[in-house]
Design a protein around this motif. Structure first.
Motif, PDB file in Angstrom:
ATOM      1  N   LYS A  75      -2.781  -1.533  -7.866  1.00 13.64           N
ATOM      2  CA  LYS A  75      -4.226  -1.419  -7.651  1.00 13.64           C
ATOM      3  C   LYS A  75      -4.729  -2.516  -6.714  1.00 13.64           C
ATOM      4  N   GLN A  76      -4.105  -3.676  -6.751  1.00 10.84           N
ATOM      5  CA  GLN A  76      -4.468  -4.740  -5.829  1.00 10.84           C
ATOM      6  C   GLN A  76      -4.182  -4.351  -4.382  1.00 10.84           C
ATOM      7  N   GLU A  77      -3.247  -3.418  -4.199  1.00 10.63           N
ATOM      8  CA  GLU A  77      -2.922  -2.924  -2.869  1.00 10.63           C
ATOM      9  C   GLU A  77      -3.675  -1.626  -2.552  1.00 10.63           C
ATOM     10  N   GLU A  78      -4.689  -1.332  -3.383  1.00 10.35           N
ATOM     11  CA  GLU A  78      -5.565  -0.164  -3.207  1.00 10.35           C
ATOM     12  C   GLU A  78      -4.814   1.159  -3.314  1.00 10.35           C
ATOM     13  N   ILE A  79      -3.804   1.175  -4.182  1.00  2.00           N
ATOM     14  CA  ILE A  79      -3.081   2.408  -4.477  1.00  2.00           C
ATOM     15  C   ILE A  79      -3.742   3.079  -5.674  1.00  2.00           C
ATOM     16  N   GLU A  80      -4.083   4.343  -5.516  1.00  2.00           N
ATOM     17  CA  GLU A  80      -4.809   5.084  -6.550  1.00  2.00           C
ATOM     18  C   GLU A  80      -3.855   5.549  -7.647  1.00  2.00           C
ATOM     19  N   ILE A  81      -4.236   5.280  -8.905  1.00  3.87           N
ATOM     20  CA  ILE A  81      -3.433   5.655 -10.062  1.00  3.87           C
ATOM     21  C   ILE A  81      -4.308   6.379 -11.063  1.00  3.87           C
ATOM     22  N   ALA A  82      -3.814   7.479 -11.588  1.00  2.00           N
ATOM     23  CA  ALA A  82      -4.530   8.230 -12.619  1.00  2.00           C
ATOM     24  C   ALA A  82      -3.525   8.705 -13.660  1.00  2.00           C
ATOM     25  N   SER A  96       5.290   8.791 -11.653  1.00  2.00           N
ATOM     26  CA  SER A  96       4.804   7.965 -12.762  1.00  2.00           C
ATOM     27  C   SER A  96       5.324   6.533 -12.629  1.00  2.00           C
ATOM     28  N   LEU A  97       4.627   5.610 -13.281  1.00  2.00           N
ATOM     29  CA  LEU A  97       4.960   4.200 -13.167  1.00  2.00           C
ATOM     30  C   LEU A  97       6.170   3.828 -14.023  1.00  2.00           C
ATOM     31  N   LEU A  98       6.794   2.717 -13.656  1.00  2.00           N
ATOM     32  CA  LEU A  98       7.947   2.193 -14.387  1.00  2.00           C
ATOM     33  C   LEU A  98       7.525   0.959 -15.183  1.00  2.00           C
ATOM     34  N   SER A  99       6.454   1.111 -15.936  1.00  2.00           N
ATOM     35  CA  SER A  99       5.826  -0.025 -16.618  1.00  2.00           C
ATOM     36  C   SER A  99       6.742  -0.701 -17.628  1.00  2.00           C
ATOM     37  N   ARG A 116       0.074   7.551 -13.155  1.00  3.32           N
ATOM     38  CA  ARG A 116       0.815   8.230 -12.093  1.00  3.32           C
ATOM     39  C   ARG A 116       0.114   8.026 -10.746  1.00  3.32           C
ATOM     40  N   ILE A 117       0.885   7.953  -9.664  1.00  5.92           N
ATOM     41  CA  ILE A 117       0.302   7.875  -8.325  1.00  5.92           C
ATOM     42  C   ILE A 117      -0.483   9.160  -8.076  1.00  5.92           C
ATOM     43  N   SER A 118      -1.754   9.015  -7.708  1.00  7.28           N
ATOM     44  CA  SER A 118      -2.626  10.187  -7.652  1.00  7.28           C
ATOM     45  C   SER A 118      -2.795  10.776  -6.256  1.00  7.28           C
ATOM     46  N   SER A 119      -2.239  10.129  -5.231  1.00  9.93           N
ATOM     47  CA  SER A 119      -2.386  10.661  -3.872  1.00  9.93           C
ATOM     48  C   SER A 119      -1.062  10.566  -3.124  1.00  9.93           C
ATOM     49  N   ASP A 120      -0.683  11.675  -2.491  1.00  7.18           N
ATOM     50  CA  ASP A 120       0.567  11.692  -1.724  1.00  7.18           C
ATOM     51  C   ASP A 120       0.527  10.742  -0.528  1.00  7.18           C
ATOM     52  N   SER A 121      -0.651  10.352  -0.126  1.00  2.86           N
ATOM     53  CA  SER A 121      -0.780   9.476   1.038  1.00  2.86           C
ATOM     54  C   SER A 121      -0.190   8.087   0.788  1.00  2.86           C
ATOM     55  N   HIS A 122       0.045   7.754  -0.477  1.00  2.75           N
ATOM     56  CA  HIS A 122       0.584   6.433  -0.804  1.00  2.75           C
ATOM     57  C   HIS A 122       2.101   6.370  -0.711  1.00  2.75           C
ATOM     58  N   TYR A 123       2.762   7.520  -0.578  1.00  2.00           N
ATOM     59  CA  TYR A 123       4.220   7.519  -0.505  1.00  2.00           C
ATOM     60  C   TYR A 123       4.689   7.152   0.900  1.00  2.00           C
ATOM     61  N   GLY A 168       0.793  -1.223   0.000  1.00  4.48           N
ATOM     62  CA  GLY A 168       0.000   0.000   0.000  1.00  4.48           C
ATOM     63  C   GLY A 168       0.824   1.272   0.000  1.00  4.48           C
ATOM     64  N   LYS A 169       2.158   1.131  -0.057  1.00  3.80           N
ATOM     65  CA  LYS A 169       3.048   2.288  -0.095  1.00  3.80           C
ATOM     66  C   LYS A 169       3.985   2.173  -1.292  1.00  3.80           C
ATOM     67  N   VAL A 170       4.424   3.326  -1.803  1.00  2.00           N
ATOM     68  CA  VAL A 170       5.400   3.358  -2.888  1.00  2.00           C
ATOM     69  C   VAL A 170       6.541   4.291  -2.499  1.00  2.00           C
ATOM     70  N   VAL A 171       7.668   4.121  -3.188  1.00  2.00           N
ATOM     71  CA  VAL A 171       8.847   4.948  -2.954  1.00  2.00           C
ATOM     72  C   VAL A 171       9.319   5.520  -4.276  1.00  2.00           C
ATOM     73  N   LYS A 172       9.562   6.821  -4.319  1.00  2.00           N
ATOM     74  CA  LYS A 172      10.089   7.458  -5.520  1.00  2.00           C
ATOM     75  C   LYS A 172      11.556   7.057  -5.707  1.00  2.00           C
ATOM     76  N   THR A 173      12.006   7.043  -6.964  1.00  2.00           N
ATOM     77  CA  THR A 173      13.399   6.689  -7.231  1.00  2.00           C
ATOM     78  C   THR A 173      14.358   7.651  -6.528  1.00  2.00           C
ATOM     79  N   SER A 174      13.991   8.913  -6.417  1.00  2.64           N
ATOM     80  CA  SER A 174      14.852   9.872  -5.723  1.00  2.64           C
ATOM     81  C   SER A 174      14.996   9.512  -4.247  1.00  2.64           C
ATOM     82  N   ASP A 175      13.904   9.075  -3.627  1.00  6.59           N
ATOM     83  CA  ASP A 175      13.958   8.655  -2.229  1.00  6.59           C
ATOM     84  C   ASP A 175      14.634   7.294  -2.083  1.00  6.59           C
ATOM     85  N   LEU A 176      14.552   6.484  -3.109  1.00  5.55           N
ATOM     86  CA  LEU A 176      15.241   5.192  -3.092  1.00  5.55           C
ATOM     87  C   LEU A 176      16.747   5.406  -2.991  1.00  5.55           C
TER      88      LEU A 176
END
Length: 236
Positions: A207-214, A193-196, A217-224, A149-157
């Motif tokens: 999406k299976q982890e209920e992360i919002e995408i539009a 944005s995604l690394l598809s 791109r990740i559409s909510s900062d709450s997922h970071y 349910g969380k993602v990490v930006k490459t810059s933060d990685l």
């Protein structure tokens, strides 16, 4: 900025040394501890290695995950040996090669405290999981801990791995060679944005982890995943 000698410094938990350029939540490079024997062996002055703290013990004899107490209350978790950099060549030609493995130990502040010149340094019984010395090993260790349910930006990685921006070019290589059980789908670009092209089922898995995408791109900062939680590990 030139290194400045301080007789008193303040350490802040999960952040680093107040006023230091390397103080940053989520970084495993918040503090660099060097040894007086190493400075003497290489004819160096305090501060030449970019260190924050100099102690009389050979700090490289310690291990990643161990915790040092400095002064009355400050605790520092040792992360990994600091690699030499090209800046050392400005001090002595060939120093970067000669001092490999002896530049000092990096660490994370795990308890607030004030350090004064002459304070005692001791090794505590506390122990965190060790971090690998190599970047690929730290990549695997960190990505495995990104919560569902969380993602990490490459810059933060790159911040979490303790490497420079020059390592951006290695991320696609790590993604391509990652084991199937590693949740690399939780890594997104710095702009969200995604690394598809590297992770074919990334959108579906997120999406299976209920992360919002539009619009890809990740559409909510709450997922970071908050950087303050990057290295919040339980003691062993």
């Amino acid at each position: 900025m030139p290194v400045k000698e301080c007789k008193i410094i303040s350490l802040r938990r999960e952040y680093g040394i107040e006023g230091d350029i390397n103080a940053q939540a989520g970084s495993p490079r918040q503090v660099l501890i060097a040894s007086t024997p190493t400075l003497a062996d290489f004819n160096l002055n305090p501060g030449d290695l970019g260190e924050n703290i100099v102690i009389d013990t050979q700090v490289e004899s310690f291990s990643s995950g161990q915790v040092l107490q400095v002064g009355k209350s400050a605790l520092i978790r040792l992360t990994f040996i600091c690699e030499p950099c090209a800046n050392l060549e400005k001090i002595q030609p060939g120093l970067a090669k000669r001092i490999a493995g002896k530049r000092g130990f990096l660490g994370i502040v795990v308890k607030d405290g004030v350090i004064e010149l002459g304070d005692e340094v001791s090794l505590t019984s506390q122990l965190f999981p060790a971090l690998p010395d190599d970047t690929k090993g730290r990549f695997n260790e960190f990505v495995r801990r990104i919560p569902p349910g969380k993602v990490v930006k490459t810059s933060d990685l790159l911040l979490a791995l303790g490497v420079s921006k020059a390592y951006y070019r290695t991320i696609p290589i790590f993604l391509k060679k990652a084991s199937r059980d590693l949740p690399i789908h939780r890594i997104v670009r710095a702009d969200g944005s995604l690394l598809s092209e590297y992770i074919s089922e990334q959108e579906q898995l997120l999406k299976q982890e209920e992360i919002e995408i539009a619009y890809n791109r990740i559409s909510s900062d709450s997922h970071y995943w908050d950087t303050w939680n990057f290295h919040e590990l339980e003691l062993l």
